[in-house]
Design a protein around this motif. Structure first.
Motif, PDB file in Angstrom:
ATOM      1  N   MET A  95      74.437  78.773 -37.654  1.00  0.00           N
ATOM      2  CA  MET A  95      74.118  78.068 -36.412  1.00  0.00           C
ATOM      3  C   MET A  95      72.738  78.410 -35.856  1.00  0.00           C
ATOM      4  O   MET A  95      72.442  78.071 -34.716  1.00  0.00           O
ATOM      5  CB  MET A  95      75.203  78.364 -35.363  1.00  0.00           C
ATOM      6  CG  MET A  95      76.553  77.769 -35.739  1.00  0.00           C
ATOM      7  SD  MET A  95      77.911  78.424 -34.751  1.00  0.00           S
ATOM      8  CE  MET A  95      77.672  77.538 -33.228  1.00  0.00           C
ATOM      9  N   SER A 146      68.446  78.113 -36.368  1.00  0.00           N
ATOM     10  CA  SER A 146      67.594  77.106 -36.986  1.00  0.00           C
ATOM     11  C   SER A 146      67.033  77.590 -38.322  1.00  0.00           C
ATOM     12  O   SER A 146      66.793  76.823 -39.219  1.00  0.00           O
ATOM     13  CB  SER A 146      66.460  76.730 -36.040  1.00  0.00           C
ATOM     14  OG  SER A 146      65.735  77.874 -35.665  1.00  0.00           O
ATOM     15  N   ARG A 147      66.837  78.907 -38.460  1.00  0.00           N
ATOM     16  CA  ARG A 147      66.272  79.402 -39.704  1.00  0.00           C
ATOM     17  C   ARG A 147      66.843  80.769 -40.032  1.00  0.00           C
ATOM     18  O   ARG A 147      66.935  81.628 -39.168  1.00  0.00           O
ATOM     19  CB  ARG A 147      64.752  79.488 -39.576  1.00  0.00           C
ATOM     20  CG  ARG A 147      64.091  79.858 -40.875  1.00  0.00           C
ATOM     21  CD  ARG A 147      62.598  79.704 -40.822  1.00  0.00           C
ATOM     22  NE  ARG A 147      62.061  80.489 -41.907  1.00  0.00           N
ATOM     23  CZ  ARG A 147      61.043  81.324 -41.808  1.00  0.00           C
ATOM     24  NH1 ARG A 147      60.432  81.461 -40.659  1.00  0.00           N
ATOM     25  NH2 ARG A 147      60.650  82.011 -42.832  1.00  0.00           N
ATOM     26  N   ALA A 165      67.414  73.822 -31.574  1.00  0.00           N
ATOM     27  CA  ALA A 165      66.079  74.376 -31.466  1.00  0.00           C
ATOM     28  C   ALA A 165      65.072  73.413 -32.076  1.00  0.00           C
ATOM     29  O   ALA A 165      64.026  73.802 -32.543  1.00  0.00           O
ATOM     30  CB  ALA A 165      66.014  75.727 -32.174  1.00  0.00           C
ATOM     31  N   GLY A 188      59.667  80.629 -33.640  1.00  0.00           N
ATOM     32  CA  GLY A 188      58.794  81.507 -34.402  1.00  0.00           C
ATOM     33  C   GLY A 188      59.186  82.972 -34.289  1.00  0.00           C
ATOM     34  O   GLY A 188      58.625  83.827 -34.976  1.00  0.00           O
ATOM     35  N   ALA A 189      60.150  83.285 -33.422  1.00  0.00           N
ATOM     36  CA  ALA A 189      60.458  84.686 -33.156  1.00  0.00           C
ATOM     37  C   ALA A 189      61.543  85.188 -34.101  1.00  0.00           C
ATOM     38  O   ALA A 189      62.608  84.590 -34.222  1.00  0.00           O
ATOM     39  CB  ALA A 189      60.920  84.845 -31.707  1.00  0.00           C
ATOM     40  N   ARG A 190      61.258  86.288 -34.774  1.00  0.00           N
ATOM     41  CA  ARG A 190      62.248  86.852 -35.684  1.00  0.00           C
ATOM     42  C   ARG A 190      63.215  87.724 -34.894  1.00  0.00           C
ATOM     43  O   ARG A 190      62.816  88.560 -34.093  1.00  0.00           O
ATOM     44  CB  ARG A 190      61.541  87.682 -36.754  1.00  0.00           C
ATOM     45  CG  ARG A 190      62.488  88.169 -37.825  1.00  0.00           C
ATOM     46  CD  ARG A 190      61.710  88.651 -39.010  1.00  0.00           C
ATOM     47  NE  ARG A 190      62.588  89.293 -39.967  1.00  0.00           N
ATOM     48  CZ  ARG A 190      62.141  89.908 -41.040  1.00  0.00           C
ATOM     49  NH1 ARG A 190      60.845  89.984 -41.260  1.00  0.00           N
ATOM     50  NH2 ARG A 190      62.989  90.469 -41.871  1.00  0.00           N
ATOM     51  N   TRP A 214      65.682  83.697 -37.352  1.00  0.00           N
ATOM     52  CA  TRP A 214      64.588  83.405 -36.427  1.00  0.00           C
ATOM     53  C   TRP A 214      65.054  82.423 -35.351  1.00  0.00           C
ATOM     54  O   TRP A 214      65.875  81.542 -35.615  1.00  0.00           O
ATOM     55  CB  TRP A 214      63.431  82.735 -37.167  1.00  0.00           C
ATOM     56  CG  TRP A 214      62.679  83.613 -38.118  1.00  0.00           C
ATOM     57  CD1 TRP A 214      61.504  84.247 -37.878  1.00  0.00           C
ATOM     58  CD2 TRP A 214      63.021  83.940 -39.458  1.00  0.00           C
ATOM     59  NE1 TRP A 214      61.091  84.953 -38.980  1.00  0.00           N
ATOM     60  CE2 TRP A 214      62.005  84.782 -39.969  1.00  0.00           C
ATOM     61  CE3 TRP A 214      64.099  83.620 -40.286  1.00  0.00           C
ATOM     62  CZ2 TRP A 214      62.034  85.295 -41.271  1.00  0.00           C
ATOM     63  CZ3 TRP A 214      64.135  84.117 -41.567  1.00  0.00           C
ATOM     64  CH2 TRP A 214      63.110  84.956 -42.052  1.00  0.00           C
ATOM     65  N   ARG A 256      56.022  87.577 -39.154  1.00  0.00           N
ATOM     66  CA  ARG A 256      54.900  88.449 -38.818  1.00  0.00           C
ATOM     67  C   ARG A 256      55.295  89.899 -39.033  1.00  0.00           C
ATOM     68  O   ARG A 256      56.461  90.246 -39.106  1.00  0.00           O
ATOM     69  CB  ARG A 256      54.452  88.259 -37.374  1.00  0.00           C
ATOM     70  CG  ARG A 256      55.581  88.081 -36.452  1.00  0.00           C
ATOM     71  CD  ARG A 256      55.195  87.750 -35.051  1.00  0.00           C
ATOM     72  NE  ARG A 256      56.458  87.504 -34.368  1.00  0.00           N
ATOM     73  CZ  ARG A 256      56.978  88.336 -33.494  1.00  0.00           C
ATOM     74  NH1 ARG A 256      56.335  89.404 -33.132  1.00  0.00           N
ATOM     75  NH2 ARG A 256      58.132  88.089 -32.952  1.00  0.00           N
ATOM     76  N   GLU A 291      77.712  71.086 -31.342  1.00  0.00           N
ATOM     77  CA  GLU A 291      77.506  72.215 -32.225  1.00  0.00           C
ATOM     78  C   GLU A 291      78.770  73.074 -32.321  1.00  0.00           C
ATOM     79  O   GLU A 291      79.184  73.507 -33.392  1.00  0.00           O
ATOM     80  CB  GLU A 291      76.344  73.071 -31.732  1.00  0.00           C
ATOM     81  CG  GLU A 291      75.875  74.054 -32.772  1.00  0.00           C
ATOM     82  CD  GLU A 291      74.993  75.147 -32.192  1.00  0.00           C
ATOM     83  OE1 GLU A 291      74.039  75.531 -32.857  1.00  0.00           O
ATOM     84  OE2 GLU A 291      75.256  75.623 -31.069  1.00  0.00           O
TER      85      GLU A 291
END
Lengths: 628, 242
Positions: free
Chosen positions: B54, B56-57, A306, B17-19, B14, A628, A179
């Motif tokens: 770098m 994932s989202r 991830a 699932g964590a922002r 993110w 959320r 990476e």
């Protein structure tokens, strides 16, 4: 003495091909973290390509040019595979990658079958090197001397490439932190393709060079990949020098076994030349215990991505599931009523139930245990042979013989598991595969006891289980008990400890869980239940042979577990059902069942990484909002 | 005069699932040194990784040199001239100093309207970091933390970047090395580089930066000049000091 030295030379000659495959496998793994199970297939294709080119062109140019062209063609094919398939699976868990390349291996095997036929193809003698030299009082082919020299030459060339060229530096940097290399402006995708082509070139070259030494055969892919796994595990993943040393070591041990030949100690006669398969796996097991990352390897840094999906917590069955399970059990119980109209139904039903026991036991260590066994056929085989031998040699009744099956498997699982739980990830997968190969080769080679390749025949259940319906119901009862017991265990403190050890060995250890012991126990329990499946299998088929406990059986199990979904407890049941129905009804209809199976595997990995049960669960649950 | 070299708007990121980041807006002008300040876990490193692509989202727009780079791969962003120096160093420990530098090498970029940039070579970098010059063939895992930090910066400079993302350059370094690092940053600024650095240490930020964005819980809470921040005890107490 001369015999030993001569065999040692032979060993060096056969080491070079093995080194090429191992080095290619190692290079690819280092950069992409993919264990390419299809690397043996690339070796095999190299040999077939070289054979074809030498047939068409003929002469010295056809032979030597054919070897180079074949290796280059395999390199091109490797690049194509990387771009079209592997790029899509870099982000999926390693287990899926291993499985996908296994699927690829099956497909390539059938393509080769279609192109070249099932007969072995013998290549020409090497022009210019067709003679012999007399050495240690025996005649050694000149070509073998050539191979002895080529191995170290390629080792040096690879070293120079890695140490001196920018390409080599980038490979080494990517092996450590791909990476970061990307953030420095290096196009990883291109680098990966190039490395895969290089690794494929090596495999193709290794195969092509055998042109004057061994015939091209469809069994080469599996034989070579098993040995290449042993080589890279002994040498250490990612180490070229390690691959070379290990290849030489393995080849020398085999040569030594052949040189020793038959030895009689008192009453006991041991034919060492039949122990070559066992010997190399014993060496591998020994090395792994002393140096878990191989002779020249080092612990891998975690891959920074991830991508891996978090394991979902398991939930006890709710009312709908209990109702469905009861209904299913009742439906299965009434299956014998259909026997008059569908005589085949009970045979298929028994097959499915045995598959369910097999897959559930495998899922027990793969899912909640987190140990990816690639050799569950070992415990199936121990169970099957345990029951069969109990009938054949001890003339035990059905009940006692069926009891021998899990006990034999338990003994094997305790022994192999002790080694296996000391490793994790890809090393564990390969070690379990190696153990399964040991069991297989013992069954295959110990003819006096196991009946060799014919196996043990005529083992049918006695009265009152000598009709299909009764035996089916017995199998159903055993399967239901096995599934319920394993499920119950997972919701007992033992199951929590097992899952804690999977999710975080360090934290589990810190709260007082002996993780290795838990895993060992889990491994043993899984083996025990798997042995039961093997025992049931013998009496259902009336026989057992090495063919039934080969690598294919292990892969079947993994496909069932993944097809059903590894994160779900009903997954292995669904997967085993769907898969064995598919096998019984579709795959038996075609000669190209390998390609079909390989295709199914690739589809699962590409489309449903969560398995059928996982896809259903995602479908029924409300999608969790990410914002959320 | 110029549009900023790097302009980020409505950036979200993110991890699983964590922002982590919430609608960040910031920019860096040509030749400017901007500090991204905040406590541990405020989202400074994630901001840089999100800019580099770098994580994932992510969502939002990242415009570098008038090009939207938010859909590009990290290597493409790097090749446009945005250099990233990670906070956890991430040098290639099995490679020597020179080999590490070579891994970061990229050709000089042509800039139509900007100042001509001189190509970075190992020799030139060794003048900037004399410590590294004394150990060109040492393997990365045999270097001290400060030396590794310098190598990380030098390795990224080998890519001849026009702008730098510098994640916590002073963290874990001995005071004398910290001062060297500040000098280096000012020297790079003098050569025309634009720099975004993340920092917890107000003193260090004062030495090198022009402007500041203060981050807390993934949101920008305050922005202004470094002099304003140095004078504003309230902001310091609320967002920076422990």
């Amino acid at each position: 003495m001369d015999a030993f030295l001569f065999q040692a030379l032979n060993g060096f000659a056969s080491a070079s091909g093995l080194f090429f495959v191992g080095a290619g496998l190692s290079l690819i793994f280092g950069v992409s973290r993919i264990v390419n199970s299809a690397h043996g297939s690339l070796y095999m294709l190299g040999l077939y390509f070289a054979w074809t080119i030498s047939q068409y062109m003929g002469g010295a140019l056809g032979f030597w040019g054919g070897i180079v062209l074949a290796a280059m063609a395999v390199a091109g094919l490797g690049a194509l595979i990387e771009v079209s398939l592997l790029r899509r699976i870099y982000h999926v868990p390693q287990l899926f990658q291993l499985l996908a390349t296994f699927g690829l291996m099956l497909v390539i095997n059938d393509v080769a079958l279609g192109l070249w036929g099932a007969e072995d193809l013998l290549g020409p003698r090497a022009p210019g090197l067709s003679g012999f030299v007399t050495i240690f009082g025996r005649r050694l082919p000149q070509y073998d001397l050539f191979l002895i020299v080529v191995g170290p030459l390629v080792l040096v060339a690879l070293h120079l490439l890695l140490a001196r060229s920018r390409f080599g530096r980038l490979i080494r940097a990517a092996t450590q932190d791909r990476e970061m290399l990307g953030a420095l402006g290096v196009n990883q995708a291109l680098l990966f393709t190039a490395v895969f082509a290089l690794g494929s070139f090596l495999a193709g070259l290794g195969g092509a060079l055998q042109l004057a030494r061994e015939p091209a055969s469809l069994s080469l892919d599996l034989a070579v990949i098993s040995e290449a796994f042993v080589v890279v595990v002994i040498g250490g993943m990612g180490s070229i020098t390690g691959a070379f040393v290990a290849a030489v070591l393995i080849a020398q041990i085999k040569a030594l076994c052949i040189a020793i030949g038959v030895v009689s100690i008192g009453e006991l006669t041991i034919n060492f030349s039949q122990l070559t398969l066992v010997a190399e796996f014993v060496v591998m097991a020994a090395v792994l215990v002393v140096r878990p990352y191989g002779l020249f390897g080092r612990p891998q840094g975690a891959v920074r991505s991830a991508g891996d999906a978090a394991d979902m917590p398991l939930r006890p069955a709710g009312r709908p599931l209990l109702v469905a399970a009861t209904a299913l059990a009742l439906a299965l119980l009434s299956l014998p009523l259909l026997e008059a109209r569908f005589p085949y139904a009970l045979i298929v039903g028994t097959d499915v139930l045995i598959a369910v026991v097999f897959a559930t036991s495998l899922h027990f260590i793969m899912g909640p245990g987190g140990m990816h066994s690639f050799g569950h056929a070992a415990y199936f085989g121990l169970g099957a042979y345990g029951a069969a031998l109990a009938v054949k040699w001890l003339a035990l009744p059905l009940g006692a013989a069926l009891l021998c099956a899990p006990l034999a498997a338990l003994a094997g699982a305790l022994l192999f598991g002790w080694f296996a739980v000391r490793l994790s990830g890809i090393y564990l997968a390969m070690l379990t595969l190696a153990f399964a190969q040991i069991v297989w080769s013992i069954a295959f080679q110990w003819e006096e006891v196991t009946g060799g390749s014919n196996g043990l025949l005529g083992i049918w259940p006695p009265s009152p289980f000598d009709n299909r319906a009764a035996y089916y119901l017995l199998t159903l009862a055993v399967a239901v008990v096995a599934v319920i017991v394993l499920r119950r265990l997972l919701f007992a403190p033992f199951g929590y400890a097992l899952r804690a050890g999977r999710d975080s060995p360090l934290r589990a250890g810190a709260i007082g869980i002996d993780v290795r012991r838990m895993q060992w126990l889990g491994f043993a329990l899984s083996g025990l239940v798997c042995g039961l499946a093997g025992g049931l299998f013998v009496f259902a088929k009336g026989s057992i042979s090495p063919e039934a406990i080969g690598v294919g059986r292990s892969i079947d199990g993994i496909v069932m577990v993944l097809l059903g979904g590894i994160q779900s407890l009903i997954g292995p049941i669904v997967g085993a059902g769907v898969y064995s129905l598919l096998q019984d009804m579709v795959m038996r209809q075609t000669d190209y069942w390998r390609a079909l199976l390989g295709g199914v595997i690739l589809l699962i990995v590409l489309l449903f990484p969560g398995g059928i049960a996982g896809a259903l669960a995602r479908w029924t649950q409300t999608p969790a909002g990410a914002s959320r | 005069m110029h549009r900023p070299i790097l302009a980020v708007s409505a950036l979200n990121a993110w991890y699983g699932g964590a922002r982590i980041l919430y609608d960040l807006d910031f920019h860096i002008g040509h030749g400017e040194v901007v500090a991204l300040m905040g406590r541990n876990g405020a989202g400074k490193s994630t901001t840089m990784e999100a800019v580099m692509g770098m994580v994932s989202r992510r969502s939002g727009s990242v415009v570098f040199r008038d090009r939207d780079v938010s859909k590009l791969a990290p290597f493409q962003i790097a090749r446009l001239g945005l250099g990233f120096v990670p906070g956890d160093r991430r040098i290639f420990t099995e490679l020597t100093v020179l080999e590490n530098l070579d891994a970061g090498r990229q050709p000089v970029r042509r800039v139509a309207d900007g100042p001509a940039l001189r190509e970075w070579t190992p020799e030139r970098l060794f003048r900037l970091f004399p410590n590294l010059g004394a150990m060109p063939d040492r393997r990365g895992d045999l270097m001290s933390g400060g030396e590794q930090q310098m190598l990380t910066v030098a390795r990224t400079l080998m890519g001849n970047p026009l702008a730098l993302l510098l994640d916590e350059p002073s963290e874990g370094l001995a005071p004398v090395i910290v001062e060297q690092m500040a000098d280096t940053i000012l020297e790079l600024k003098g050569q025309g580089l634009s720099i975004l650095l993340s920092e917890q240490n107000l003193h260090f930020a004062e030495l090198v930066s022009d402007r500041v964005y203060v981050l807390e819980k993934g949101q920008i809470r305050w922005t202004g000049s470094i002099a304003e921040l140095a004078a504003d005890r309230d902001v310091q107490r609320t967002y920076l000091t422990l």
